[in-house]
Scaffold this motif. Structure first.
Motif, mmCIF file in Angstrom:
data_model
loop_
_atom_site.group_PDB
_atom_site.id
_atom_site.type_symbol
_atom_site.label_atom_id
_atom_site.label_comp_id
_atom_site.label_asym_id
_atom_site.label_seq_id
_atom_site.Cartn_x
_atom_site.Cartn_y
_atom_site.Cartn_z
ATOM 1 N N ILE A 2 1.050 -1.092 -0.155
ATOM 2 C CA ILE A 2 -0.199 -0.017 -0.045
ATOM 3 C C ILE A 2 1.028 1.024 -0.198
ATOM 4 N N SER A 3 0.376 2.297 -0.638
ATOM 5 C CA SER A 3 1.012 3.632 -0.666
ATOM 6 C C SER A 3 1.055 4.193 0.655
ATOM 7 N N ARG A 4 2.140 5.346 0.824
ATOM 8 C CA ARG A 4 2.276 5.946 2.110
ATOM 9 C C ARG A 4 0.988 6.687 2.368
ATOM 10 N N ASN A 5 0.392 7.262 1.488
ATOM 11 C CA ASN A 5 -0.829 8.114 1.598
ATOM 12 C C ASN A 5 -2.098 7.158 1.976
ATOM 13 N N PHE A 6 -2.194 6.089 1.448
ATOM 14 C CA PHE A 6 -3.331 5.264 1.914
ATOM 15 C C PHE A 6 -3.075 4.596 3.422
ATOM 16 N N LYS A 7 -1.994 4.339 3.768
ATOM 17 C CA LYS A 7 -1.664 3.968 5.161
ATOM 18 C C LYS A 7 -1.978 5.221 5.973
ATOM 19 N N ASN A 8 -1.622 6.273 5.765
ATOM 20 C CA ASN A 8 -2.114 7.456 6.539
ATOM 21 C C ASN A 8 -3.573 7.702 6.551
ATOM 22 N N VAL A 9 -4.220 7.404 5.570
ATOM 23 C CA VAL A 9 -5.707 7.437 5.529
ATOM 24 C C VAL A 9 -6.411 6.465 6.570
ATOM 25 N N LEU A 10 -5.497 5.134 6.518
ATOM 26 C CA LEU A 10 -6.029 3.893 7.335
ATOM 27 C C LEU A 10 -5.694 4.347 8.897
ATOM 28 N N VAL A 11 -4.726 5.088 9.043
ATOM 29 C CA VAL A 11 -4.153 5.555 10.594
ATOM 30 C C VAL A 11 -5.294 6.503 10.952
ATOM 31 N N VAL A 12 -5.711 7.551 10.280
ATOM 32 C CA VAL A 12 -6.492 8.875 10.632
ATOM 33 C C VAL A 12 -8.043 8.030 10.801
ATOM 34 N N SER A 13 -8.299 7.127 9.903
ATOM 35 C CA SER A 13 -9.618 6.368 10.097
ATOM 36 C C SER A 13 -9.571 5.507 11.495
ATOM 37 N N ILE A 14 -8.716 4.931 11.781
ATOM 38 C CA ILE A 14 -8.727 3.859 12.980
ATOM 39 C C ILE A 14 -8.696 4.758 14.136
ATOM 40 N N GLY A 15 -7.899 5.953 14.167
ATOM 41 C CA GLY A 15 -7.963 7.068 15.240
ATOM 42 C C GLY A 15 -9.001 7.537 15.723
ATOM 43 N N PHE A 16 -9.961 7.767 14.462
ATOM 44 C CA PHE A 16 -11.296 8.453 14.479
ATOM 45 C C PHE A 16 -12.290 7.459 15.073
#
Length: 462
Positions: A2-16
């Protein structure tokens, strides 16, 4: 890989997901759990009033100085404070923590939206894709994960409150007052008969505090600080405070934003109706407070799955078709709720309404957020601050009249705002179809990155 941007989307999503497992569960219970003198609903009204105030100036200031990542972490801390206030709920604990949450709410959501929009545009430029398509996809993924928080938060409340040994059947004379058949203003008093034991309330709030702190740790440790360089440059070349303060209001000169205000406010009206009115006047009244979690779980599951689905199919159907589908769904539900007389024997119907509402809400959330990102690519922080401000105004108005207007009139108000939204929104959509907004993207990732570094510093203040 997965791309770095997609990883960051997942991190933000899991945090929320973790954060709103706590807050979403508490919000669903406020009108029933803290019903004395309308204290719970009053706290929600204070929250969204504070969000309006913070939307006026805090998001641009915090995002430009702290960056999206640390603005998100600070905002999450504000949400956790509200959970602490619910340990010993009272006017002197709930009201101050409601203000704290509200002040952190707008920067939190604006930073999240800005982060996803930057990530989407960056990834689109890297892969030579259309920016709006990637942004839609990222928002769909976010809301797919985020909206499932309603499942876990409400599951916790139902399982914990379900252990209460004092649960009893609701008398027929109280059932006769449920729904729009009666004014609905006495339901809050009746519902206190089956209020859970205080020990169970402490257990639930303690669990909510734990998952809220976990959210802060997830984002603080795993999320990339993608705008670190831009924030450093901004701090070195700081603009006058009044220039920063007025950033949100300057965007109101754009007629497109003004035209979207009814649609944005409707998002607040429809969410507040479900969490404040449906849970109290239908679910708690007819089934008991221990069923609120299960019904809201159904809403969360439908919302989560629909967010993922509609985020992917939007590129094929277009936004307009989805918006009108959501409007038709809400319209049908509102008409049905006006005539439905809830009763425990009709248990599946409670879940059908919450599922349909969740499906429609998924469209309002994913597509409205994505629409703001597409229309205002150079003013992301100010645009999403306006989004939170006007949505919060819808919450405030709805919660403000919650304690003195009959349920029937509340349904008519939601219906009227819905119709107005569907009259004004097509004007913006038609204009965008005829004159597409040019996204911030370059043919190559390298060129895009250079443009982004200089543009983010000046956007919002232009």
């Amino acid at each position: 890989m997965i791309s770095r941007n997609f990883k960051n989307v997942l991190v933000v999503s899991i945090g929320f997901l973790s954060l709103f497992t706590a807050y979403g569960g508490l919000q669903s219970l406020q009108s029933s759990l803290n019903a004395e003198a309308g204290m719970g609903v009053a706290s929600l009204s204070v929250i969204y009033a504070s969000i309006i105030i913070s939307s006026m100036f805090l998001p641009p200031i915090m995002i430009k100085n702290l960056g999206c990542k640390w603005t998100i972490v600070v905002g999450m801390g504000c949400y956790v404070s509200y959970s602490f206030g619910n340990l010993y709920p009272g006017w002197y604990t709930l009201m101050p923590t409601s203000v704290i949450l509200g002040l952190g709410g707008s920067p939190l959501w604006s930073a999240k939206c800005t982060y996803l929009t930057i990530s989407g545009n960056t990834q689109a430029a890297k892969e030579n894709k259309k920016g709006s398509d990637v942004i839609n996809h990222y928002f769909g993924i976010f809301f797919f994960i985020f909206q499932s928080s309603a499942v876990w938060g409400n599951l916790m409340s139902s399982l914990i409150f379900g252990q209460d040994t004092s649960i009893s059947d609701i008398p027929e004379d109280i059932l006769a007052t449920c729904g729009a058949a009666d004014c609905g203003l006495t339901v809050a008093v009746n519902s206190t008969i089956n209020k859970p034991a205080q020990k169970l309330v402490w257990t639930l709030v303690g669990c909510y505090i734990g998952v809220g702190v976990l959210a802060m740790l997830i984002v603080g440790i795993f999320l990339d600080n993608i705008d670190h360089q831009q924030t450093s440059q901004f701090r070195e070349n700081r603009e006058p405070f009044c220039h920063t303060f007025l950033a949100t209001f300057r965007l109101l000169k754009d007629w497109r934003l003004l035209t979207l205000i009814p649609l944005t406010m409707y998002s607040g009206f429809e969410q507040s109706f479900l969490s404040g009115e449906y849970t109290k006047n239908y679910v708690t009244c007819a089934l008991g407070i221990h069923f609120v979690g299960f019904v809201m779980m159904c809403f969360g599951a439908a919302n989560s799955l629909s967010s993922f689905l509609f985020g992917r199919i939007a590129r094929y159907t277009g936004r307009a078709a989805l918006f009108y589908f959501a409007a038709a769904t809400n319209f049908a539900c509102i008409i049905a709720l006006l005539f439905w007389r809830p009763h425990p024997d009709q248990l599946p119907v409670f879940f059908v309404f919450s599922a349909l509402w969740g499906m429609a809400d998924a469209i309002w959330q994913t597509q409205t957020n994505a629409l703001y990102g597409v229309l205002f690519p150079r003013d992301k922080e100010a645009a999403f601050a306006n989004y939170r401000m006007w949505e919060s105004l819808g919450f405030v108005i709805a919660f403000a009249y919650s304690t003195f207007l009959c349920l029937e009139y509340k349904l008519y108000i939601v219906l009227a705002v819905l119709v107005l939204s569907m009259v004004t929104y097509p004007i913006v959509e038609y204009n965008e179809y005829k004159n597409p907004t040019k996204p911030i993207e370059q043919p190559t990732y390298e060129n895009h990155k250079k443009a982004e570094e200089t543009d983010i510093i000046s956007q919002t203040w232009m």
